[in-house]
Design a protein around this motif. Sequence first.
Motif, PDB file in Angstrom:
ATOM      1  N   ARG A 114       0.819  -1.222   0.000  1.00 62.85           N
ATOM      2  CA  ARG A 114       0.000   0.000   0.000  1.00 62.85           C
ATOM      3  C   ARG A 114       0.857   1.279   0.000  1.00 62.85           C
ATOM      4  NH1 ARG A 114      -5.422   1.009   1.304  1.00 62.85           N
ATOM      5  NH2 ARG A 114      -5.676  -1.162   1.890  1.00 62.85           N
ATOM      6  N   GLU A 115       1.970   1.251   0.735  1.00 63.56           N
ATOM      7  CA  GLU A 115       2.828   2.437   0.814  1.00 63.56           C
ATOM      8  C   GLU A 115       3.518   2.761  -0.522  1.00 63.56           C
ATOM      9  OE1 GLU A 115       5.299  -1.130   1.540  1.00 63.56           O
ATOM     10  OE2 GLU A 115       3.372  -0.494   2.340  1.00 63.56           O
ATOM     11  N   GLN A 116       3.460   1.840  -1.462  1.00 60.27           N
ATOM     12  CA  GLN A 116       4.079   2.034  -2.777  1.00 60.27           C
ATOM     13  C   GLN A 116       3.072   2.446  -3.867  1.00 60.27           C
ATOM     14  OE1 GLN A 116       7.383   1.916  -3.230  1.00 60.27           O
ATOM     15  NE2 GLN A 116       7.633   1.474  -1.051  1.00 60.27           N
ATOM     16  N   TRP A 117       1.821   2.598  -3.493  1.00 62.96           N
ATOM     17  CA  TRP A 117       0.803   2.941  -4.479  1.00 62.96           C
ATOM     18  C   TRP A 117       1.034   4.344  -5.037  1.00 62.96           C
ATOM     19  CZ3 TRP A 117      -4.588   1.443  -2.043  1.00 62.96           C
ATOM     20  CH2 TRP A 117      -4.637   0.049  -1.845  1.00 62.96           C
ATOM     21  N   THR A 118       0.730   4.480  -6.311  1.00 63.28           N
ATOM     22  CA  THR A 118       0.684   5.786  -6.947  1.00 63.28           C
ATOM     23  C   THR A 118      -0.668   5.901  -7.641  1.00 63.28           C
ATOM     24  OG1 THR A 118       1.742   4.952  -8.972  1.00 63.28           O
ATOM     25  CG2 THR A 118       3.191   5.882  -7.275  1.00 63.28           C
ATOM     26  N   ASP A 119      -0.896   7.019  -8.303  1.00 64.09           N
ATOM     27  CA  ASP A 119      -2.153   7.229  -9.010  1.00 64.09           C
ATOM     28  C   ASP A 119      -1.941   6.983 -10.502  1.00 64.09           C
ATOM     29  OD1 ASP A 119      -4.956   8.123  -8.842  1.00 64.09           O
ATOM     30  OD2 ASP A 119      -4.259   9.749 -10.124  1.00 64.09           O
ATOM     31  N   GLU A 120      -2.816   6.198 -11.084  1.00 59.82           N
ATOM     32  CA  GLU A 120      -2.750   5.914 -12.523  1.00 59.82           C
ATOM     33  C   GLU A 120      -3.447   7.061 -13.262  1.00 59.82           C
ATOM     34  OE1 GLU A 120      -3.600   2.156 -15.472  1.00 59.82           O
ATOM     35  OE2 GLU A 120      -4.860   2.367 -13.710  1.00 59.82           O
ATOM     36  N   PRO A 121      -2.702   7.790 -14.103  1.00 63.58           N
ATOM     37  CA  PRO A 121      -3.269   9.003 -14.710  1.00 63.58           C
ATOM     38  C   PRO A 121      -4.353   8.766 -15.766  1.00 63.58           C
ATOM     39  CG  PRO A 121      -1.013   8.660 -15.465  1.00 63.58           C
ATOM     40  CD  PRO A 121      -1.300   7.603 -14.432  1.00 63.58           C
ATOM     41  N   GLN A 122      -4.226   7.730 -16.577  1.00 63.64           N
ATOM     42  CA  GLN A 122      -5.206   7.481 -17.644  1.00 63.64           C
ATOM     43  C   GLN A 122      -5.607   6.014 -17.619  1.00 63.64           C
ATOM     44  OE1 GLN A 122      -2.947   9.039 -21.030  1.00 63.64           O
ATOM     45  NE2 GLN A 122      -4.351  10.784 -21.047  1.00 63.64           N
ATOM     46  N   PRO A 123      -6.512   5.637 -16.737  1.00 64.05           N
ATOM     47  CA  PRO A 123      -6.879   4.219 -16.606  1.00 64.05           C
ATOM     48  C   PRO A 123      -7.656   3.694 -17.806  1.00 64.05           C
ATOM     49  CG  PRO A 123      -8.318   5.586 -15.280  1.00 64.05           C
ATOM     50  CD  PRO A 123      -7.262   6.500 -15.830  1.00 64.05           C
ATOM     51  N   VAL A 124      -7.565   2.391 -17.980  1.00 65.06           N
ATOM     52  CA  VAL A 124      -8.354   1.677 -18.984  1.00 65.06           C
ATOM     53  C   VAL A 124      -9.725   1.425 -18.355  1.00 65.06           C
ATOM     54  CG1 VAL A 124      -8.592  -0.502 -20.242  1.00 65.06           C
ATOM     55  CG2 VAL A 124      -6.330   0.557 -19.980  1.00 65.06           C
ATOM     56  N   LEU A 125     -10.775   1.832 -19.035  1.00 59.70           N
ATOM     57  CA  LEU A 125     -12.124   1.667 -18.489  1.00 59.70           C
ATOM     58  C   LEU A 125     -12.956   0.640 -19.251  1.00 59.70           C
ATOM     59  CD1 LEU A 125     -12.942   5.409 -17.709  1.00 59.70           C
ATOM     60  CD2 LEU A 125     -12.032   3.662 -16.167  1.00 59.70           C
ATOM     61  N   ARG A 126     -12.461   0.192 -20.406  1.00 61.98           N
ATOM     62  CA  ARG A 126     -13.233  -0.749 -21.225  1.00 61.98           C
ATOM     63  C   ARG A 126     -13.261  -2.136 -20.554  1.00 61.98           C
ATOM     64  NH1 ARG A 126      -8.173  -0.787 -23.492  1.00 61.98           N
ATOM     65  NH2 ARG A 126      -7.328  -2.822 -24.038  1.00 61.98           N
ATOM     66  N   GLU A 127     -14.182  -2.958 -21.009  1.00 62.92           N
ATOM     67  CA  GLU A 127     -14.277  -4.334 -20.512  1.00 62.92           C
ATOM     68  C   GLU A 127     -13.090  -5.147 -21.029  1.00 62.92           C
ATOM     69  OE1 GLU A 127     -16.487  -5.739 -18.386  1.00 62.92           O
ATOM     70  OE2 GLU A 127     -17.373  -3.747 -18.165  1.00 62.92           O
ATOM     71  N   LEU A 128     -12.575  -6.021 -20.188  1.00 58.53           N
ATOM     72  CA  LEU A 128     -11.518  -6.950 -20.568  1.00 58.53           C
ATOM     73  C   LEU A 128     -12.091  -8.354 -20.440  1.00 58.53           C
ATOM     74  CD1 LEU A 128      -8.473  -5.305 -18.740  1.00 58.53           C
ATOM     75  CD2 LEU A 128      -9.243  -4.955 -21.096  1.00 58.53           C
ATOM     76  N   LEU A 129     -12.129  -9.089 -21.519  1.00 61.56           N
ATOM     77  CA  LEU A 129     -12.849 -10.362 -21.552  1.00 61.56           C
ATOM     78  C   LEU A 129     -11.988 -11.584 -21.270  1.00 61.56           C
ATOM     79  CD1 LEU A 129     -15.045  -9.567 -24.682  1.00 61.56           C
ATOM     80  CD2 LEU A 129     -15.586  -9.224 -22.256  1.00 61.56           C
ATOM     81  N   GLN A 130     -10.664 -11.416 -21.213  1.00 63.68           N
ATOM     82  CA  GLN A 130      -9.773 -12.568 -21.051  1.00 63.68           C
ATOM     83  C   GLN A 130      -9.258 -12.740 -19.616  1.00 63.68           C
ATOM     84  OE1 GLN A 130      -9.265 -14.514 -23.749  1.00 63.68           O
ATOM     85  NE2 GLN A 130     -10.358 -13.112 -25.087  1.00 63.68           N
ATOM     86  N   LEU A 131      -9.825 -12.033 -18.658  1.00 61.69           N
ATOM     87  CA  LEU A 131      -9.340 -12.113 -17.287  1.00 61.69           C
ATOM     88  C   LEU A 131     -10.033 -13.226 -16.509  1.00 61.69           C
ATOM     89  CD1 LEU A 131      -9.163  -8.326 -16.297  1.00 61.69           C
ATOM     90  CD2 LEU A 131      -7.364  -9.776 -17.283  1.00 61.69           C
ATOM     91  N   ALA A 132      -9.300 -13.838 -15.601  1.00 60.94           N
ATOM     92  CA  ALA A 132      -9.873 -14.814 -14.673  1.00 60.94           C
ATOM     93  C   ALA A 132     -10.759 -14.051 -13.678  1.00 60.94           C
ATOM     94  CB  ALA A 132      -8.751 -15.546 -13.934  1.00 60.94           C
ATOM     95  N   PRO A 133     -11.691 -14.726 -13.012  1.00 56.96           N
ATOM     96  CA  PRO A 133     -12.606 -14.026 -12.099  1.00 56.96           C
ATOM     97  C   PRO A 133     -11.912 -13.152 -11.041  1.00 56.96           C
ATOM     98  CG  PRO A 133     -13.417 -16.223 -12.520  1.00 56.96           C
ATOM     99  CD  PRO A 133     -12.055 -16.138 -13.168  1.00 56.96           C
ATOM    100  N   SER A 134     -10.869 -13.658 -10.400  1.00 53.52           N
ATOM    101  CA  SER A 134     -10.197 -12.843  -9.377  1.00 53.52           C
ATOM    102  C   SER A 134      -9.473 -11.651  -9.998  1.00 53.52           C
ATOM    103  CB  SER A 134      -9.223 -13.694  -8.558  1.00 53.52           C
ATOM    104  OG  SER A 134      -8.194 -14.207  -9.376  1.00 53.52           O
ATOM    105  N   GLU A 135      -8.943 -11.824 -11.206  1.00 53.39           N
ATOM    106  CA  GLU A 135      -8.295 -10.717 -11.909  1.00 53.39           C
ATOM    107  C   GLU A 135      -9.334  -9.665 -12.314  1.00 53.39           C
ATOM    108  OE1 GLU A 135      -4.894 -13.574 -13.991  1.00 53.39           O
ATOM    109  OE2 GLU A 135      -6.705 -13.026 -15.103  1.00 53.39           O
TER     110      GLU A 135
END
Length: 164
Positions: A114-135
């Motif tokens: 958590r102490e290493q987190w930064t902010d992602e400036p331009q996130p991907v918002l589209r659906e990703l269909l190839q991810l496993a359920p936990s991903e």
Amino acid sequence: MLDAQRSLLGTGGAEDVTVDHDTFARLAPAVSRVFITENEVNFLAFPPLADAMVVFGAGYGVDTLAAARWLHARTIHYWGDIDTHGFAILDQLRGHFPHVESFLMDRATLLAHREQWTDEPQPVLRELLQLAPSERELFDDLRWKRLGSGHVRLEQERIGFGRV
């Protein structure tokens, strides 16, 4: 150009080599596992593993691996940033190699750093269909800002190498 480590030249020793995409596609390395990392620092510092090679995938450049048909007969592990782009690259890679397994891209790893987190400036918002359920669950939490005030990002080089 692709960078790869481990026994590509048949010498049996660990070495780093850079090859063009066509040469990589024609390889027939005597390894059963391939680790793909999107960060060059992690590629260079990856611990030596028997019967394995490491490939620097260069982020969204993973499409260049598609011509390497021999990868279908190997166990493939992908390690990217824990952010929406890391999951988008994993999704893209699975479009070519559905059997790819992610590692160090899970909720426990994210929360432990958590102490290493930064902010992602331009996130991907589209659906990703190839991810496993936990991903997919973690991707959704990242893209919809459920873990913090912004779009949380954990760059892979910020993960302690003891976990690798």
